[in-house]
Motif scaffolding. Structure first.
Motif, short mmCIF file in Angstrom:
data_model
loop_
_atom_site.label_atom_id
_atom_site.label_comp_id
_atom_site.label_asym_id
_atom_site.label_seq_id
_atom_site.Cartn_x
_atom_site.Cartn_y
_atom_site.Cartn_z
N ASP A 69 0.82 -1.22 0.00
CA ASP A 69 0.00 0.00 0.00
C ASP A 69 0.85 1.27 0.00
OD1 ASP A 69 1.04 -0.16 2.53
OD2 ASP A 69 -0.87 0.02 3.59
N LEU A 70 2.14 1.11 -0.28
CA LEU A 70 3.05 2.24 -0.33
C LEU A 70 3.21 2.71 -1.78
CD1 LEU A 70 5.07 4.03 1.26
CD2 LEU A 70 6.81 2.28 0.82
N ARG A 71 2.97 4.00 -2.03
CA ARG A 71 3.04 4.56 -3.37
C ARG A 71 4.00 5.75 -3.39
NH1 ARG A 71 0.64 0.60 -3.78
NH2 ARG A 71 -1.37 0.10 -4.76
N MET A 72 4.80 5.82 -4.46
CA MET A 72 5.70 6.95 -4.65
C MET A 72 5.50 7.52 -6.04
SD MET A 72 9.89 7.15 -4.50
CE MET A 72 9.97 7.34 -2.71
N ASP A 73 5.10 8.80 -6.12
CA ASP A 73 4.93 9.51 -7.37
C ASP A 73 6.25 10.22 -7.67
OD1 ASP A 73 4.38 11.42 -9.37
OD2 ASP A 73 2.28 11.54 -8.77
N LEU A 74 6.98 9.74 -8.69
CA LEU A 74 8.30 10.27 -8.99
C LEU A 74 8.25 11.65 -9.64
CD1 LEU A 74 9.87 6.98 -10.33
CD2 LEU A 74 10.38 8.08 -8.16
N LEU A 75 7.16 11.95 -10.33
CA LEU A 75 7.05 13.25 -10.99
C LEU A 75 6.72 14.34 -9.99
CD1 LEU A 75 5.16 12.34 -14.29
CD2 LEU A 75 7.60 12.71 -13.94
N ARG A 76 5.74 14.08 -9.14
CA ARG A 76 5.34 15.08 -8.15
C ARG A 76 6.11 14.95 -6.84
NH1 ARG A 76 0.84 13.35 -10.88
NH2 ARG A 76 -0.43 14.95 -11.88
N ARG A 77 6.93 13.89 -6.75
CA ARG A 77 7.74 13.63 -5.56
C ARG A 77 6.87 13.57 -4.32
NH1 ARG A 77 12.82 13.36 -6.93
NH2 ARG A 77 13.61 13.42 -4.79
N ARG A 78 5.82 12.73 -4.41
CA ARG A 78 4.89 12.54 -3.30
C ARG A 78 4.87 11.07 -2.91
NH1 ARG A 78 -0.25 15.94 -5.78
NH2 ARG A 78 0.70 18.03 -5.69
N VAL A 79 4.66 10.83 -1.62
CA VAL A 79 4.59 9.47 -1.10
C VAL A 79 3.32 9.33 -0.28
CG1 VAL A 79 5.68 7.77 0.42
CG2 VAL A 79 7.09 9.22 -1.04
N THR A 80 2.63 8.20 -0.47
CA THR A 80 1.46 7.90 0.36
C THR A 80 1.56 6.48 0.88
OG1 THR A 80 0.15 7.15 -1.55
CG2 THR A 80 -0.05 9.48 -0.93
N ARG A 81 0.97 6.26 2.04
CA ARG A 81 0.88 4.92 2.63
C ARG A 81 -0.58 4.68 2.98
NH1 ARG A 81 3.55 1.12 6.36
NH2 ARG A 81 2.40 -0.76 5.80
N ALA A 82 -1.21 3.73 2.31
CA ALA A 82 -2.63 3.45 2.49
C ALA A 82 -3.45 4.73 2.27
CB ALA A 82 -2.89 2.87 3.88
N GLY A 83 -3.00 5.53 1.31
CA GLY A 83 -3.71 6.77 0.99
C GLY A 83 -3.33 7.95 1.86
N ARG A 84 -2.54 7.71 2.89
CA ARG A 84 -2.13 8.78 3.80
C ARG A 84 -0.85 9.43 3.29
NH1 ARG A 84 1.75 8.68 7.60
NH2 ARG A 84 1.96 6.41 7.42
N PRO A 85 -0.83 10.77 3.16
CA PRO A 85 0.40 11.44 2.72
C PRO A 85 1.53 11.22 3.71
CG PRO A 85 -1.49 12.92 2.57
CD PRO A 85 -1.94 11.72 3.35
#
Length: 227
Positions: free
Chosen positions: A132-148
Motif C-alpha cells: 500500500d506504499l506509493r511513490m509519485d516520482l514526478l510530483r515527488r509525493r509518497v502515500t501509505r494506504a492513501g495517507r500522505p
C-alpha cells in the motif's frame, strides 16, 4: 549550480567561495544566520552549505525554519562539533549531510555534487509501489494506504532506492554509496538514523512495518507479513 554559503568566518567563506566559483558554480555568501536565512527563504538554490555555529540564528535553527517552510533544498552542515550526538542532532533537524572541520576542499566539492545529483528515473516510469506504499516520482509525493507521508530529500531518495529493490537485503555500504553517493566513514550511523526516521513516518498512521532490519546485514523493504 547555484549555491548558498552561510559562514561567519570571513577567511573560510572567501576560501570556499573562491574554490566553488573557480569550479564553475554561482555562489552567494552570507556571514550571519539572519542574512543566510533570508536568502535561503527567498532565493532558489541547488545546495545550501551552512556553518552550524553562527551569529543570529544558528545552522540548525536555519535548517528547521527551511523544513518548516517546506523548502527541501539539500543542506550540508559544516561544523567543528564532530561528535556522533552532534551529527545525529543535525540530521534530525533536516540536514542531508555533515562535514567536520577542518576539511579538504576536494571532499566538500564532492559532497556538494553528490547532494545536487538525483537518481534518474526511467522515462516511462512515473510511480513506484510496494503493497500500500506509493511513490509519485514526478510530483515527488509518497502515500501509505492513501495517507500522505512527508519526507525530506534524503529520506525520499532512500525510500526510492529501497522501493526499487523490494525484498532485497540492502547493506549499509550499498545505501551509503547509492543514496548519499559518497564513501562515508564505515563507523557512521547516518544510515541507521535515516532508516529509523523513515520507518517511523511510514508507520505513523498505525500501518504494519515494512522495513525490516536484518541483523549484521542491513535492511529490507517488503510487504508486511500477514497477521
Amino acid at each position: 549550480m547555484r549555491i548558498l554559503l552561510i559562514e561567519d568566518d570571513v577567511a573560510a567563506a572567501d576560501y570556499v567561495a573562491k574554490g566553488l566559483t573557480e569550479d564553475g558554480q554561482v555562489v552567494d555568501v552570507a556571514h550571519n544566520g539572519k542574512d543566510g536565512l533570508f536568502l535561503a527563504l527567498n532565493e532558489r538554490y541547488d545546495v545550501i552549505v551552512t556553518d552550524r555555529m553562527l551569529p543570529g540564528p544558528d545552522g540548525l535553527s536555519i535548517l528547521r525554519a527551511l523544513r518548516a517552510s517546506a523548502i527541501n533544498t539539500p543542506v550540508l552542515v559544516l561544523t567543528a562539533l564532530a561528535e556522533v550526538d552532534r551529527r545525529v542532532e543535525g540530521l534530525e533537524a533536516g540536514a542531508d549531510d555533515y562535514l567536520a572541520k577542518p576539511f579538504a576542499f576536494s571532499e566538500l566539492r564532492a559532497r556538494i555534487r553528490a547532494l545536487a545529483r538525483r537518481p534518474a528515473a526511467q522515462a516511462e516510469e512515473h510511480e513506484l509501489s510496494v503493497a500500500d506504499l506509493r511513490m509519485d516520482l514526478l510530483r515527488r509525493r509518497v502515500t501509505r494506504a492513501g495517507r500522505p507521508v512527508e519526507l525530506l530529500p534524503t529520506e525520499f531518495r532512500l525510500l526510492e532506492y529501497m522501493m526499487r529493490h523490494p525484498g532485497e537485503v540492502l547493506t549499509r555500504t550499498m545505501l551509503l554509496e547509492k543514496v548519499w553517493d559518497f564513501a562515508f566513514d564505515p563507523t557512521t550511523n547516518v544510515v541507521d538514523v535515516h532508516v529509523s526516521r523513515l520507518r517511523r513516518k511510514l508507520e505513523a498512521g498505525g500501518e504494519a512495518p515494512m522495513i525490516r532490519t536484518v541483523r549484521g546485514a542491513g535492511y529490507v523493504l517488503a510487504e508486511p507479513h500477514p497477521g
